[in-house]
Design a protein around this motif. Structure first.
Motif, short mmCIF file in Angstrom:
data_model
loop_
_atom_site.label_atom_id
_atom_site.label_comp_id
_atom_site.label_asym_id
_atom_site.label_seq_id
_atom_site.Cartn_x
_atom_site.Cartn_y
_atom_site.Cartn_z
N LYS A 216 7.74 -1.75 46.39
CA LYS A 216 7.04 -1.25 45.96
C LYS A 216 5.19 -1.77 46.57
N SER A 262 5.90 4.40 56.08
CA SER A 262 5.21 5.75 56.23
C SER A 262 6.36 7.42 57.03
N ALA A 265 8.02 7.39 53.82
CA ALA A 265 7.37 9.02 52.83
C ALA A 265 7.80 10.77 53.85
N HIS A 272 8.93 10.20 46.18
CA HIS A 272 7.83 9.89 45.94
C HIS A 272 7.75 8.64 46.46
N GLU A 274 6.07 4.87 47.01
CA GLU A 274 5.02 4.33 46.71
C GLU A 274 4.72 2.63 47.20
N LYS A 276 2.28 -0.31 47.94
CA LYS A 276 1.40 -1.73 48.18
C LYS A 276 0.68 -2.51 49.23
#
Length: 322
Positions: A216, A262, A265, A272, A274, A276
């Protein structure tokens, strides 16, 4: 070209090595593959041509002379066997788990090669880890085969895998020079792609953990990327072309790890993804790796988008992703 030729592939069940074995068999070579665990090597016998032209032999990297009989009578040797420790494993004994097997194992195999009569060439699997890890690297720098990783820097920063590949390759070049061995080295960057058994490589686990949501936080890493089939073919081209010499960087691209997030995704919105951004030091700027030398031997790189697609398809076939 391959008719009647016998070659050896060490560590034949490895991610890269198993593809080398498969491709060599497809080209008509007789292959001797060295293994540690016969049970885990059974899948290699499913490759086309394996029943007729693949021998699986047990050999111990850390036992001097263990490869003498294996490489005797071979035209070429692909030395791919080397230990890998997961990037996030903390309880590492670098001497016994990485440095000794990588360095002593390489020396033992090459010493056996030096004794073998009629051996024409050794192709050694090294790593971009032996090329690009230096404190003197600047953003945007273009690294080629003349670049070497800094031994003191990597020891001080406990980059044990990088250190093991650097020291092993240096030891290999020293021995090859002493013994007048015709050796060519392939230096792949991070290798991705479909596996031929049910065991994932460390780099493929990085992809899987992004897709299944375990990763994540986007690490502040810059990573070279290349497909496993291209790496295997680079080894074969380095063996088959008499003019091949020295080192060969093998990398389709270099990018910040955020670009891998990226790309996944974009290609697989259904998962989904994601991530950070790591709030640590400023974002690292990519450097560049020159793969022009291996291209001159005839290698055309598969785009990473296609490599990722094949890898994810493999994950689904293995029931690792829905």
């Amino acid at each position: 070209m391959a008719e009647g030729k016998t070659v050896c592939v060490t560590g034949a069940t490895g991610f890269i090595a198993s593809w080398i074995v498969k491709m060599l068999l497809e080209r008509g070579y007789t292959v001797r593959g060295t293994i540690r665990n016969p049970e885990k090597a059974k899948y290699l016998m499913q490759f086309p041509g394996a029943n007729e032209r693949l021998q699986l032999l047990q050999a111990d990297l850390l036992t001097p002379g263990s490869f003498d009989s294996v490489v005797q009578g071979c035209d070429g040797v692909f030395h791919t066997a080397s230990p890998v420790i997961p990037y996030d494993q903390e309880d590492v004994d670098p001497e016994t788990q990485l440095l000794d097997p990588a360095i002593k194992g390489t020396v033992n195999v090459l010493e056996s090669c030096a004794k073998a009569k009629g051996l024409k060439r050794v192709v050694l699997t090294s790593s971009i880890g032996a090329v690009a890890y230096t404190p003197h690297r600047v953003p945007g720098a273009v690294l080629d085969e003349s670049s070497w990783s800094d031994i003191d820097h990597n020891r001080d920063n406990k980059l044990w895998y990088v250190l093991s590949k650097t020291l092993a390759e240096k030891a290999a070049w020293d021995l090859a020079k002493q013994q007048d061995l015709d050796m060519v080295v392939v230096n792949p960057s991070g290798v991705f792609g479909p596996v031929l058994n049910d065991s994932l490589s460390m780099s493929n686990e990085l992809l899987l953990n992004i897709l299944n949501g375990k990763s994540k936080v986007i690490p502040n890493w810059v990573i070279g990327q290349v497909g496993v089939k291209d790496v295997a073919m680079a080894h074969i081209l380095a063996y088959e072309h008499p003019e091949a010499e020295g080192r060969y960087i093998c990398s389709e691209r270099v990018a910040h790890f955020s670009e891998l997030f990226s790309l996944l995704a974009k290609l697989y919105p259904e998962y989904h993804i994601e991530g950070k951004q790591d709030n640590g030091p400023p974002r690292l700027a990519p450097y560049k790796l020159s793969s022009e030398k291996i291209k001159k031997l005839g290698l055309t790189f598969q785009p990473m988008e296609d490599v990722v697609h094949e890898t994810v398809t493999c994950f689904k076939d293995l029931k690792l992703l829905a």
